[in-house]
Design an enzyme around this catalytic site. Structure first.
Site, PDB file in Angstrom:
ATOM      1  CG  ASN A 194       8.542 -28.342   2.969  1.00 30.02           C
ATOM      2  OD1 ASN A 194       8.682 -27.398   2.459  1.00 30.02           O
ATOM      3  ND2 ASN A 194       6.842 -29.415   2.855  1.00 30.02           N
ATOM      4  CG  ASP A 230       7.321 -25.632   0.511  1.00 29.99           C
ATOM      5  OD1 ASP A 230       8.713 -25.164  -0.064  1.00 29.99           O
ATOM      6  OD2 ASP A 230       6.808 -25.717   0.989  1.00 29.99           O
ATOM      7  CG  HIS A 231       7.525 -22.485   5.610  1.00 30.77           C
ATOM      8  ND1 HIS A 231       6.385 -20.925   5.025  1.00 30.77           N
ATOM      9  CD2 HIS A 231       6.361 -23.757   6.002  1.00 30.77           C
ATOM     10  CE1 HIS A 231       5.127 -22.422   4.448  1.00 30.77           C
ATOM     11  NE2 HIS A 231       4.964 -22.761   5.192  1.00 30.77           N
ATOM     12  NE  ARG A 254      13.233  -6.033   3.996  1.00 35.24           N
ATOM     13  CZ  ARG A 254      13.527  -5.540   4.346  1.00 35.24           C
ATOM     14  NH1 ARG A 254      13.725  -6.244   5.916  1.00 35.24           N
ATOM     15  NH2 ARG A 254      14.664  -4.759   4.484  1.00 35.24           N
ATOM     16  CG  HIS A 276       4.355 -27.105  -2.634  1.00 35.25           C
ATOM     17  ND1 HIS A 276       2.412 -26.643  -1.805  1.00 35.25           N
ATOM     18  CD2 HIS A 276       3.807 -26.444  -3.714  1.00 35.25           C
ATOM     19  CE1 HIS A 276       1.599 -27.238  -2.571  1.00 35.25           C
ATOM     20  NE2 HIS A 276       1.903 -26.747  -3.682  1.00 35.25           N
ATOM     21  NE  ARG A 286       0.883 -22.475  -2.413  1.00 35.54           N
ATOM     22  CZ  ARG A 286      -0.494 -23.447  -1.748  1.00 35.54           C
ATOM     23  NH1 ARG A 286      -0.060 -24.056  -1.172  1.00 35.54           N
ATOM     24  NH2 ARG A 286      -1.748 -23.251  -2.096  1.00 35.54           N
ATOM     25  NE  ARG A 302       0.617 -19.051  -0.911  1.00 35.59           N
ATOM     26  CZ  ARG A 302      -0.260 -19.320  -0.879  1.00 35.59           C
ATOM     27  NH1 ARG A 302      -0.244 -19.463   0.488  1.00 35.59           N
ATOM     28  NH2 ARG A 302      -1.314 -19.340  -1.515  1.00 35.59           N
ATOM     29  CG  HIS A 303       6.391 -21.361  -0.127  1.00 33.93           C
ATOM     30  ND1 HIS A 303       6.792 -22.400  -0.943  1.00 33.93           N
ATOM     31  CD2 HIS A 303       5.333 -21.936   0.312  1.00 33.93           C
ATOM     32  CE1 HIS A 303       5.762 -23.261  -1.643  1.00 33.93           C
ATOM     33  NE2 HIS A 303       4.906 -22.721  -0.082  1.00 33.93           N
ATOM     34  CD  GLU A 319       4.716 -30.851  -0.763  1.00 33.65           C
ATOM     35  OE1 GLU A 319       3.907 -30.028  -0.826  1.00 33.65           O
ATOM     36  OE2 GLU A 319       5.592 -31.445   0.906  1.00 33.65           O
ATOM     37  CB  THR A 341      -0.538 -24.068   5.171  1.00 29.97           C
ATOM     38  OG1 THR A 341       0.192 -25.209   4.568  1.00 29.97           O
ATOM     39  CG2 THR A 341      -1.136 -24.485   5.752  1.00 29.97           C
ATOM     40  CB  THR A 342      -1.315 -28.310   1.578  1.00 31.81           C
ATOM     41  OG1 THR A 342      -0.256 -27.767   0.528  1.00 31.81           O
ATOM     42  CG2 THR A 342      -2.294 -29.336   0.921  1.00 31.81           C
ATOM     43  CD  GLU A 366       3.225 -36.233   2.264  1.00 32.10           C
ATOM     44  OE1 GLU A 366       4.198 -36.125   1.846  1.00 32.10           O
ATOM     45  OE2 GLU A 366       3.472 -34.732   3.351  1.00 32.10           O
ATOM     46  CG  HIS A 377      -0.405 -30.629   7.170  1.00 33.30           C
ATOM     47  ND1 HIS A 377      -0.511 -29.194   7.255  1.00 33.30           N
ATOM     48  CD2 HIS A 377       0.241 -29.902   5.581  1.00 33.30           C
ATOM     49  CE1 HIS A 377      -0.549 -27.797   6.484  1.00 33.30           C
ATOM     50  NE2 HIS A 377      -0.350 -28.067   5.699  1.00 33.30           N
ATOM     51  N   GLY A 399       7.991 -29.902   8.031  1.00 33.45           N
ATOM     52  CA  GLY A 399       9.060 -27.874   7.409  1.00 33.45           C
ATOM     53  C   GLY A 399       8.392 -27.021   8.749  1.00 33.45           C
TER      54      GLY A 399
HETATM   55  N1  PXP Z   1       3.238 -32.343   3.696  1.00 34.02           N
HETATM   56  C1  PXP Z   1       2.979 -32.314   2.597  1.00 34.02           C
HETATM   57  C2  PXP Z   1       2.284 -32.719   1.590  1.00 34.02           C
HETATM   58  C3  PXP Z   1       3.183 -30.402   2.310  1.00 34.02           C
HETATM   59  O1  PXP Z   1       2.129 -29.902   1.536  1.00 34.02           O
HETATM   60  C4  PXP Z   1       3.144 -30.203   3.577  1.00 34.02           C
HETATM   61  C5  PXP Z   1       2.758 -28.121   3.980  1.00 34.02           C
HETATM   62  O2  PXP Z   1       3.763 -27.757   2.629  1.00 34.02           O
HETATM   63  C6  PXP Z   1       3.367 -30.828   4.800  1.00 34.02           C
HETATM   64  C7  PXP Z   1       4.255 -32.122   4.876  1.00 34.02           C
HETATM   65  C8  PXP Z   1       4.958 -30.017   5.884  1.00 34.02           C
HETATM   66  O3  PXP Z   1       3.386 -29.753   6.689  1.00 34.02           O
HETATM   67  P1  PXP Z   1       4.043 -28.591   7.886  1.00 34.02           P
HETATM   68  O4  PXP Z   1       5.091 -27.350   7.496  1.00 34.02           O
HETATM   69  O5  PXP Z   1       2.658 -28.340   8.749  1.00 34.02           O
HETATM   70  O6  PXP Z   1       5.407 -29.185   8.611  1.00 34.02           O
END
Ligand code: PXP
Length: 240
Positions: free
Chosen positions: A7, A9-10, A18, A43, A45, A49-50, A70, A100-101, A151, A190, A212
């Protein structure tokens, strides 16, 4: 051995801090693929935000493994997911205030909206999964709706310690076994990291792990390729 979907996202979170042009989650995804990731997850959102809309478009153009998007059940997000060309769509709950979710989808309460969107994703050739807590009612409702995958939300397991973690792992194992009875295929994710991933990689029938935050965080120290390779090695070691 389950596949690893990374993932990104981060990576975008750092860029958005920034409002800059870098780091680029798309370039980072390509490095993750080179390191052996079997797929890339993001994801989009509602609050952007990301990951941004353009990131999803560019990921679709450049990811050559599997793109997993996602999405919440919000009408705008479902519309974007339908047009995204993503190979897989994971439906998640979304609450604007959450960091987070925070929990799995309430599949029973969301049955009408899910019954509407699942056939539309299938018509686009996207493989759908529902992000659910390891609860029998959610699994049974998912099977009734005809979604191919769940999942399993591993956040409670990841956050628990000692006996509580064992209990949470037991819930995940029981859920994976129930999925087998129901004909549901199983992904998980997650909160997974190098220290807690092994028991999840061994869940009965688990096909894919979505990870992620811990990989992106570790990449700051050891680099992206090494961080992905370390996680792949931890999953492979568990399977041995
Ligand atoms: N699975 C889902 C459905 C999520 O929403 C997330 C977080 O975006 C993850 C997995 C990954 O989680 P993490 O970033 O904590 O590894």
């Amino acid at each position: 051995m389950p596949r690893l979907h990374v993932n990104v996202d981060h990576v975008a979170t750092v860029r958005q801090a920034r409002r800059a042009a870098f780091p680029d989650p798309v370039e980072w995804a390509l490095v993750a693929e080179r390191a052996g990731a079997h797929g890339i997850t993001c994801h989009l959102r509602k609050d952007r935000r990301h990951v941004q809309d353009d990131d999803v478009r560019r990921l679709r153009e450049r990811v050559t493994t599997v793109l997993n998007l996602e999405t919440s059940l919000d009408a705008e997000m479902v519309g974007i997911a339908l047009e995204s060309g993503a190979d897989c769509i994971c439906i998640v709950p979304e609450n604007r205030q959450e960091v987070t979710t925070e929990g799995g989808l309430d599949v029973v309460a969301e049955r009408p909206r899910l019954a509407d969107v699942l056939p539309r994703f299938a018509a686009r050739g996207a493989v759908a999964s529902l992000f659910v807590d390891p609860e029998p009612a959610a699994l049974e409702a998912t099977a009734e709706l005809g979604a191919p995958f769940v999942e399993l939300h591993t956040g409670s397991y990841a956050n628990a310690r000692g006996a509580d973690r064992e209990r949470e792992l037991g819930r995940l194992v029981a859920a994976a076994e129930r999925c087998a009875e129901l004909g549901l295929r199983v992904n998980a994710g997650h909160g997974l990291d190098l220290e807690n991933v092994a028991p999840v990689a061994l869940l009965p029938g688990v096909e894919e792990l979505n990870i992620g935050h811990s990989i992106v965080a570790r990449a700051l120290t050891v680099g992206a390729e090494a961080a992905v390779r370390e996680m792949l090695a931890a999953i492979a070691e568990a399977a041995r």
